[in-house]
Structure formats: C-alpha cells, structure tokens
Design a protein around this motif. Structure first.
Motif, PDB file in Angstrom:
ATOM      1  N   ARG A  48     -51.068  10.326  39.851  1.00 24.05           N
ATOM      2  CA  ARG A  48     -50.368   9.901  41.059  1.00 24.05           C
ATOM      3  C   ARG A  48     -48.984   9.355  40.715  1.00 24.05           C
ATOM      4  O   ARG A  48     -48.009   9.560  41.444  1.00 24.05           O
ATOM      5  N   GLY A  49     -48.889   8.667  39.582  1.00 22.41           N
ATOM      6  CA  GLY A  49     -47.602   8.137  39.153  1.00 22.41           C
ATOM      7  C   GLY A  49     -46.597   9.242  38.877  1.00 22.41           C
ATOM      8  O   GLY A  49     -45.414   9.126  39.206  1.00 22.41           O
ATOM      9  N   VAL A  50     -47.063  10.343  38.270  1.00 19.77           N
ATOM     10  CA  VAL A  50     -46.181  11.486  38.008  1.00 19.77           C
ATOM     11  C   VAL A  50     -45.652  12.055  39.323  1.00 19.77           C
ATOM     12  O   VAL A  50     -44.470  12.386  39.450  1.00 19.77           O
ATOM     13  N   ALA A  51     -46.533  12.167  40.322  1.00 15.21           N
ATOM     14  CA  ALA A  51     -46.118  12.685  41.628  1.00 15.21           C
ATOM     15  C   ALA A  51     -45.104  11.755  42.286  1.00 15.21           C
ATOM     16  O   ALA A  51     -44.109  12.204  42.877  1.00 15.21           O
ATOM     17  N   ALA A  55     -41.128  12.427  43.378  1.00 12.43           N
ATOM     18  CA  ALA A  55     -40.598  12.134  44.712  1.00 12.43           C
ATOM     19  C   ALA A  55     -39.394  11.207  44.628  1.00 12.43           C
ATOM     20  O   ALA A  55     -38.391  11.396  45.329  1.00 12.43           O
ATOM     21  N   LEU A  56     -39.467  10.206  43.749  1.00 13.53           N
ATOM     22  CA  LEU A  56     -38.356   9.269  43.595  1.00 13.53           C
ATOM     23  C   LEU A  56     -37.137   9.965  43.000  1.00 13.53           C
ATOM     24  O   LEU A  56     -35.994   9.695  43.394  1.00 13.53           O
ATOM     25  N   GLU A  57     -37.367  10.880  42.076  1.00 12.19           N
ATOM     26  CA  GLU A  57     -36.264  11.642  41.487  1.00 12.19           C
ATOM     27  C   GLU A  57     -35.573  12.498  42.545  1.00 12.19           C
ATOM     28  O   GLU A  57     -34.347  12.622  42.559  1.00 12.19           O
ATOM     29  N   GLN A  58     -36.350  13.078  43.457  1.00 15.09           N
ATOM     30  CA  GLN A  58     -35.776  13.889  44.528  1.00 15.09           C
ATOM     31  C   GLN A  58     -34.931  13.030  45.459  1.00 15.09           C
ATOM     32  O   GLN A  58     -33.829  13.419  45.864  1.00 15.09           O
ATOM     33  N   VAL A  59     -35.430  11.850  45.791  1.00  9.99           N
ATOM     34  CA  VAL A  59     -34.667  10.930  46.643  1.00  9.99           C
ATOM     35  C   VAL A  59     -33.362  10.538  45.955  1.00  9.99           C
ATOM     36  O   VAL A  59     -32.302  10.457  46.590  1.00  9.99           O
ATOM     37  N   ILE A 166     -29.020  17.037  51.778  1.00 15.78           N
ATOM     38  CA  ILE A 166     -29.067  15.573  51.698  1.00 15.78           C
ATOM     39  C   ILE A 166     -30.424  15.030  52.129  1.00 15.78           C
ATOM     40  O   ILE A 166     -30.605  13.818  52.253  1.00 15.78           O
ATOM     41  N   GLY A 167     -31.368  15.920  52.355  1.00 11.80           N
ATOM     42  CA  GLY A 167     -32.708  15.512  52.748  1.00 11.80           C
ATOM     43  C   GLY A 167     -33.565  16.746  52.957  1.00 11.80           C
ATOM     44  O   GLY A 167     -33.054  17.873  52.964  1.00 11.80           O
ATOM     45  N   PRO A 168     -34.859  16.573  53.127  1.00 10.00           N
ATOM     46  CA  PRO A 168     -35.738  17.718  53.363  1.00 10.00           C
ATOM     47  C   PRO A 168     -35.310  18.486  54.615  1.00 10.00           C
ATOM     48  O   PRO A 168     -35.331  17.957  55.726  1.00 10.00           O
ATOM     49  N   GLU A 347     -40.059   1.920  49.035  1.00  7.73           N
ATOM     50  CA  GLU A 347     -41.508   2.093  49.164  1.00  7.73           C
ATOM     51  C   GLU A 347     -42.093   2.780  47.933  1.00  7.73           C
ATOM     52  O   GLU A 347     -43.156   2.380  47.433  1.00  7.73           O
ATOM     53  N   LEU A 348     -41.408   3.811  47.445  1.00  6.48           N
ATOM     54  CA  LEU A 348     -41.908   4.521  46.263  1.00  6.48           C
ATOM     55  C   LEU A 348     -41.939   3.607  45.042  1.00  6.48           C
ATOM     56  O   LEU A 348     -42.910   3.603  44.272  1.00  6.48           O
TER      57      LEU A 348
END
Length: 393
Positions: A48-51, A55-59, A166-168, A347-348
C-alpha cells in the motif's frame, strides 16, 4: 517428561537470540523513525505504501507542471498588458494625426513615433518566458516568433498551443500562439482611397447590417458628375445615386458615408471582411503619414486610411484584451488545481506517515520491555549453566 540440562540451555539460548532480534528491530525502528524497515515487516502495508508513493509522485508532477505553466502565463499576461498600452498609444497618435492642424512636418513626426511603437510591439511579440523559450511560438522550439521583412511580417511559430496536464483529465494551454494573438485578427470590410484621387472626399463611416451578406467584393466606388456608383468585382453595377457630403448611402446592406467633395473619377475600393495582422495595420498608418504632403487630396487619403486604421486598432485592442482575460481564467484554473493538489498531498503524506512512521512512545516502551526480557533470559541461562549434582553432595 524429563528435560535434560543441555536441552533447557538450548531453549534458553534460542529465547535469548529471539529477544536480541526483537530488540535490534525496535532499535532500528527508533533510529530510522520508520515502522516498516523492510517489506517483510508487513507485506500488505508495504504494498500500500508503494501505491501511495506513486500517487504522491504523480501529484508532485502535477504541481511542477502548474508552476511551469504559471510562469509562462504570467509572462504572457504581462506582455499582453504592454501590447494593449502600445495599441492605445498608437490610437492616440492616429487621432492626433487626423486633426486639421497637422501639417506634413507634424505628420512625419507622428509617423516616427508610430514606427517606434511598432518596434516595441515586435519586441513584445518576441518576448521570452522565464524558461528562455519564446512565449508566442506555439509548440515550435524557435527563439523568435516574428520578424519584419520587406513583404510584411513573418511568423515563425505554428498555430497549435502546447497543452500541459495539471490533473487527471485536466489540461491547460501554457500560452497562446502569435498567429492567434497578433496575426489572424478579424476585421470588417475596409475602404482604401485610390492613390490617383485629387478630390477632398474621405470616408467618415462604414457599417454593415447584421443580416447583410455583401457579395461580389471587392467593390469600386467611383464619383462622377455629382453621383456615386458602386461596381462589383464582376463589373456589375450594384448601386448608384446622387452624392451629398456627410450623407450615407447603402448598397447591399453596407452603409458608406463620405465627407467633402470628390473630383470626377475619384475612386475608393471596398475590401471584403477578413483577417489582418496588427503589424501591417500600424505600418500602413505610418506609411500614410509619411506620404502626407499637406494638400487637400493627400489629407483625404490620409483621413480614409486613419479611419480604417482606427477601426482595426480598436478591434486588435479588444482581441488582445479578450486573450488576456483567457489567460486570467487559466491562471485561476491553475490556482484551483494547485489548491486541490496541496490537499491531496497532505492527505497522502498523512496516510503514509500513519503507515510507515514509528510511534516513538510505543517503541520506547516496547524497547524497555524487550531489554528487561532479554536480561531475564540471560540471567536464566546463567543459572541453568550453574546447575550440577555435585553442588548437592
């Protein structure tokens, strides 16, 4: 069941090794501040930490894109503000040039000022952003968007804006093309005076009915014997009538009004609506002023050119202002996206902290208990090793 002394000692040694391993693990957690020092500690939590890391890297990438796009849009916004100031200055000069007190010498001076403003406008259109890339070239990697040539203005960019994610599912253009901002500026029909005109008639108003669809353009308006005649590009006569100064006449929904007295044979050309770059319009105004010799006929030609020029300057100014408003909307969109990403990132990181970070108080308490347990096991081993029947003899 009988347990030998050697067996008891081995079991005690195993217990000591286990306690030492647990103690070392706790010490490692306290030293690193991480609860998960290896994937085996909690495979599900590690996955879960890898996921969450992904996500944090994408943000973070989105936030980096937002910063880069904002830099370019802020640069474009400043450039458009300056372009608006230049166009307003040229408009004031054109109005001044239309005054009856302006002689040939004054017209030359005003032309020089407009040429200077035109050079400034080229500089603005060739402005580079903070990243060192030209602001108004679209997707092309060229250093200069525009260059002035003997034939007019050459645009070196393309007609496609670069869109950045700049976002999904959310992309924003990081600029506007020079073609869209400075070149393809819509204009209505325009009127040009023939160079051979000798009368004093000059265009003072041109309007097109919203429901009209003028055809057979360009038209030729010719004055002769106190009458006007409009001829289409095909040679067909579209309208004719008596001429009166400052009195409009209408042909196929196009209203034309001239002032003063035309000479027999004087002609004006009505060009169809289309697009024109702002650079050539400023050049045309300056050229008309440079050719003004102070005569009545020359003033009539200058007045007609200035009328068309002022119309185009107003259109270009409105166009630049609209583009600036679009830039402002995109900057607001960036602000909203950035605020959203900041909340998601918080949050992440909080979730990752709960997942990975060690509870210092709990780990310290556990360490104390583990040290006590290890010491007890070690003391037990010492006592077991001291057991012997010879002590009972």
């Amino acid at each position: 069941m009988r347990i030998s002394t050697a067996g008891f000692q081995n079991r005690t040694l195993d217990l000591i090794q286990q306690k030492q391993t647990e103690l070392a693990h706790t010490q490692e957690q306290l030293a690193s501040g991480q609860r998960l020092t290896r994937s085996a500690d909690d495979p599900a939590a590690a996955a879960r930490g890898v996921a969450l890391d992904s996500a944090l890297e994408q943000v973070t990438r989105y936030q980096s894109n937002i910063s880069r796009v904002r830099e370019r849009l802020v640069g474009e916004e400043a450039a458009l503000d300056e372009a608006t100031e230049v166009l307003n200055s040229v408009r004031q000069l054109a109005v001044q040039a239309g005054g009856s007190a302006v002689d040939a010498s004054a017209a030359q001076a005003i032309a020089g000022q407009i040429r200077s403003q035109l050079a400034d406008l080229y500089g603005i259109a060739n402005r580079q952003g903070a990243d060192g890339q030209a602001l108004f070239v679209g997707t092309r990697a060229v250093e200069q968007a525009f260059s002035a040539t003997g034939a007019g203005t050459t645009y070196h960019g393309d007609a496609q804006s670069r869109e950045v994610r700049i976002g999904p599912g959310h992309r924003v253009a990081d600029g506007d093309t020079g073609r869209a901002v400075f070149m393809d500026i819509p204009r209505g029909p325009t009127v040009q005076a023939a160079a051979a005109n000798t009368g004093t008639a000059a265009l003072t108003r041109l309007s097109v009915d919203a429901t009209a669809a003028p055809a057979d353009l360009p038209w030729t308006v010719q004055f002769s014997g106190g009458n006007w005649t409009v001829t289409g590009d095909s040679g067909a006569t579209l309208g004719t009538g008596p001429y009166s100064s400052d009195e409009a006449f209408v042909v196929n929904g196009v209203s034309l009004q001239f002032a003063n007295t035309p000479a027999d044979g004087d002609q004006f050309t009505v060009q169809p609506a289309g697009q024109q770059d702002v650079f050539s319009r400023l050049d045309q105004i300056a050229t008309a002023l440079e050719g003004f010799d102070g005569s009545a006929g020359s003033r009539a030609q200058l007045t007609t050119t200035l009328y068309a020029g002022l119309e185009q300057i107003d259109t270009a100014t409105d166009h630049v202002i609209d583009t600036r408003a679009s830039v402002g909307n995109r900057l607001q969109s960036l602000d909203r996206a950035e605020s959203s990403h900041e909340g998601v990132a918080v949050e992440l990181m909080a979730t990752l902290s709960d997942l990975r970070d060690v509870d210092i108080a709990e780990a310290a308490s556990r360490l104390s208990l583990q040290i006590t347990a290890l010491e007890a096991a070690q003391q037990t081993l010492v006592r077991v090793q001291g057991l012997s029947l010879f002590r009972l003899l």
